[in-house]
Scaffold this motif. Structure first.
Motif, short mmCIF file in Angstrom:
data_model
loop_
_atom_site.label_atom_id
_atom_site.label_comp_id
_atom_site.label_asym_id
_atom_site.label_seq_id
_atom_site.Cartn_x
_atom_site.Cartn_y
_atom_site.Cartn_z
N GLU A 40 -28.08 -30.56 86.89
CA GLU A 40 -27.67 -29.70 87.99
C GLU A 40 -26.45 -28.85 87.64
OE1 GLU A 40 -27.34 -31.68 91.75
OE2 GLU A 40 -29.45 -32.32 91.75
N ASN A 41 -25.69 -29.29 86.63
CA ASN A 41 -24.53 -28.49 86.20
C ASN A 41 -25.01 -27.13 85.70
OD1 ASN A 41 -23.77 -31.33 86.09
ND2 ASN A 41 -21.85 -30.63 85.21
N SER A 42 -24.33 -26.06 86.16
CA SER A 42 -24.73 -24.73 85.68
C SER A 42 -24.33 -24.55 84.22
CB SER A 42 -24.09 -23.64 86.54
OG SER A 42 -22.69 -23.82 86.58
N SER A 43 -23.24 -25.19 83.81
CA SER A 43 -22.87 -25.13 82.39
C SER A 43 -22.66 -26.54 81.88
CB SER A 43 -21.59 -24.30 82.20
OG SER A 43 -20.50 -24.93 82.84
N LEU A 44 -23.06 -26.77 80.64
CA LEU A 44 -22.93 -28.08 80.02
C LEU A 44 -21.99 -27.97 78.82
CD1 LEU A 44 -26.66 -29.28 80.10
CD2 LEU A 44 -24.76 -30.21 81.42
N PRO A 45 -21.45 -29.10 78.35
CA PRO A 45 -20.52 -29.04 77.22
C PRO A 45 -21.15 -28.41 75.98
CG PRO A 45 -20.52 -31.23 78.24
CD PRO A 45 -21.65 -30.46 78.85
N GLU A 46 -20.35 -27.65 75.22
CA GLU A 46 -20.79 -27.13 73.91
C GLU A 46 -20.61 -28.26 72.90
OE1 GLU A 46 -22.13 -24.82 72.24
OE2 GLU A 46 -22.46 -23.28 73.74
N ASP A 47 -21.40 -29.30 73.05
CA ASP A 47 -21.20 -30.49 72.24
C ASP A 47 -22.55 -31.16 72.01
OD1 ASP A 47 -19.83 -32.39 70.79
OD2 ASP A 47 -18.35 -32.81 72.36
N ALA A 48 -22.54 -32.25 71.25
CA ALA A 48 -23.77 -32.96 70.95
C ALA A 48 -23.51 -34.47 71.03
CB ALA A 48 -24.27 -32.58 69.57
N PHE A 49 -24.57 -35.25 71.11
CA PHE A 49 -24.47 -36.70 71.22
C PHE A 49 -25.62 -37.32 70.44
CE2 PHE A 49 -26.76 -34.83 74.73
CZ PHE A 49 -27.96 -35.52 74.74
N ASP A 50 -25.51 -38.61 70.11
CA ASP A 50 -26.60 -39.25 69.37
C ASP A 50 -27.18 -40.46 70.09
OD1 ASP A 50 -24.68 -41.22 68.87
OD2 ASP A 50 -24.22 -40.43 66.87
N ARG A 51 -26.71 -40.73 71.30
CA ARG A 51 -27.35 -41.77 72.12
C ARG A 51 -27.03 -41.54 73.58
NH1 ARG A 51 -25.48 -46.74 68.99
NH2 ARG A 51 -25.40 -45.15 67.38
N VAL A 52 -27.94 -42.02 74.42
CA VAL A 52 -27.76 -41.97 75.86
C VAL A 52 -27.77 -43.41 76.36
CG1 VAL A 52 -28.73 -41.20 78.06
CG2 VAL A 52 -28.92 -39.72 76.05
#
Length: 444
Positions: free
Chosen positions: A138-150
């Motif tokens: 729902e966020n209009s903008s998301l972090p300019e980042d990456a992840f390797d697990r949820v």
């Protein structure tokens, strides 16, 4: 006299009109519209369709997930189980995504590996911008980042929103978001409640830098034999060179061909290993770029010539060096080959691809194997073998998984896929050595 002058004028006018008409006709016949200036960010020139296009959700897949109970941990890398979980996650709306700064090392480990949570592991860094194509934010903008697990936190109250943690394990960075409690019941029913019987028991191996979860017991895996077909190399020549007709080809022996043009672009074909490597030397090398942009342009690049075959998933994304690897998978497990015949690799310059190396194999038919079940040692046995390697440094161990070792049988393009243990050490994957036997075989 006046009549003669008039006739002369008519004749001149008629001759002029005929000449003009001929000129106009010639211009129409010989006219070629000015082509658009060549966009150097696009390597694909001809509209070539090799196999398929793929979207983000078809290229990004977890390698496994773990269900952390009150005491025990159960895990699975089975494709069907993973698809069940990801299908549930696709129904969610994730909101209030923000970075979490308030944790120490002990709290970090508890967030990721604590009890009453599902830990979903990816083999590569996944940019938020690519994940937006898979899940609903729902966020209009998301972090300019990456992840390797949820990490899905199930420890809260049943009637309150639950928390999702997006974790970059190496960098110790955490973002969190919320999901409405209405999705909890289905998650518990389909994934959590039967985990102890549906999945395998796992244990935690502590490297000093990270916890790696591995199966407690030995397990049988299927072995596969495939007859492979090869993609016509001319399709790649037409797709990768600006002027395919101006490409020169040199043969080096029976199995190696080189294609090059006046711009020094080079495509080398290895027919023994069924791989090709294309290099564009004029692409200015880039040092750092955004992970999201790198993923999207790597996907679009292969889509432009519809170059996706079989099942390939994102397996490495390195924004620092602008490198991307997609790896072939079989039944949810990664496939490795000593000569690069199970991967699609790209290295990018500022705006253009610098190197593109890939297999030009495609599975044609599965051939039944007489002894098609292979027993694989437990996670304990895999760790024991890894720790026996000379000069082994525990903190450099990044991952351990069962994968398929793909080998070519003969000249007839049949390939065997044998299940074996693999480990990721200091950024590279290798086969876990058999205790007492030889060095591990390095890959990549």
């Amino acid at each position: 006299m006046g009549m003669k002058r008039m006739e002369l004028l008519k004749t001149i006018l008629l001759s002029t009109l005929v000449t003009l008409s001929l000129l106009l006709t010639w211009n129409v016949w010989s006219y070629q519209p000015a082509s658009d200036p060549y966009d150097e960010s696009e390597t694909t020139v001809e509209n070539v369709a090799i196999a398929d296009e793929r979207n983000s959700s078809e290229l990004i897949q977890p390698s496994r997930f773990l269900v952390h109970g009150e005491v025990a941990v159960s895990g699975t890398s089975d494709e069907t189980n993973i698809n069940t979980l990801t299908s549930l996650m696709e129904e969610w709306n994730i909101y209030n995504v923000q970075q979490n700064y308030s944790f120490n090392e002990e709290e970090f480990q508890d967030i990721v590996h604590g009890s009453n949570r599902i830990e979903v592991l990816y083999p590569a860094e996944i940019p938020f911008s690519a994940y937006r194509d898979i899940l609903n934010f729902e966020n209009s903008s998301l972090p300019e980042d990456a992840f390797d697990r949820v990490v899905i936190d199930l420890s809260g109250q049943d009637d309150t929103p639950f928390t999702l943690y997006f974790v970059h394990y190496e960098n110790r960075v955490i973002y969190e978001g919320r999901v409405d409690a209405t999705h909890l019941e289905e998650l518990n029913n389909q994934i959590v409640s039967g985990a102890a019987t549906a999945y395998s028991p796992y244990f935690a191996h502590d490297t000093g830098e990270r916890f790696i979860y591995l199966p407690v017991e030995r397990r049988e895996y299927l072995k596969y034999l495939y007859k492979m077909s090869t993609i016509d190399i001319n399709l790649f020549r037409r797709a990768l060179f600006q002027d395919p007709d101006a490409v020169t080809m040199n043969q080096f022996g029976a199995s190696r061909d080189q294609y090059f043009d006046q711009s020094s672009n080079l495509m080398e074909v290895d027919r023994n290993n069924n791989t090709l490597s294309y290099v564009n030397p004029s692409a200015e090398l880039s040092t750092v770029g955004r992970a999201g942009e790198l993923f999207q342009k790597s996907r679009r690049f292969v889509n432009e010539h519809e170059g996706w075959v079989d099942t390939y998933y994102l397996y490495n994304l390195d924004a620092m060096d602008q490198e991307v690897t997609y790896r072939m998978h079989e039944q949810g497990l990664p496939v490795f080959n000593d000569n690069g015949a199970a991967e699609i690799y790209q290295e990018w310059g500022e705006t253009r691809i610098h190197q593109y190396a890939r297999s030009f194999l495609s599975k044609q038919v599965e051939i039944p194997v007489e002894s098609d079940r292979v027993s694989i040692g437990s996670g304990y046995e895999a760790i024991e073998a890894i720790e026996s390697i000379e000069d082994y440094e525990p903190e450099r161990l990044q991952d351990v998984t069962v994968g398929y070792y793909m080998t070519k049988n003969s000249t007839d393009n049949t390939y065997t896929l044998d299940p074996v243990w693999y480990y990721k050490y200091n950024g590279s994957w290798a086969r876990v050595p058999v205790i007492g036997g030889g060095d591990p075989v390095g890959l990549e």
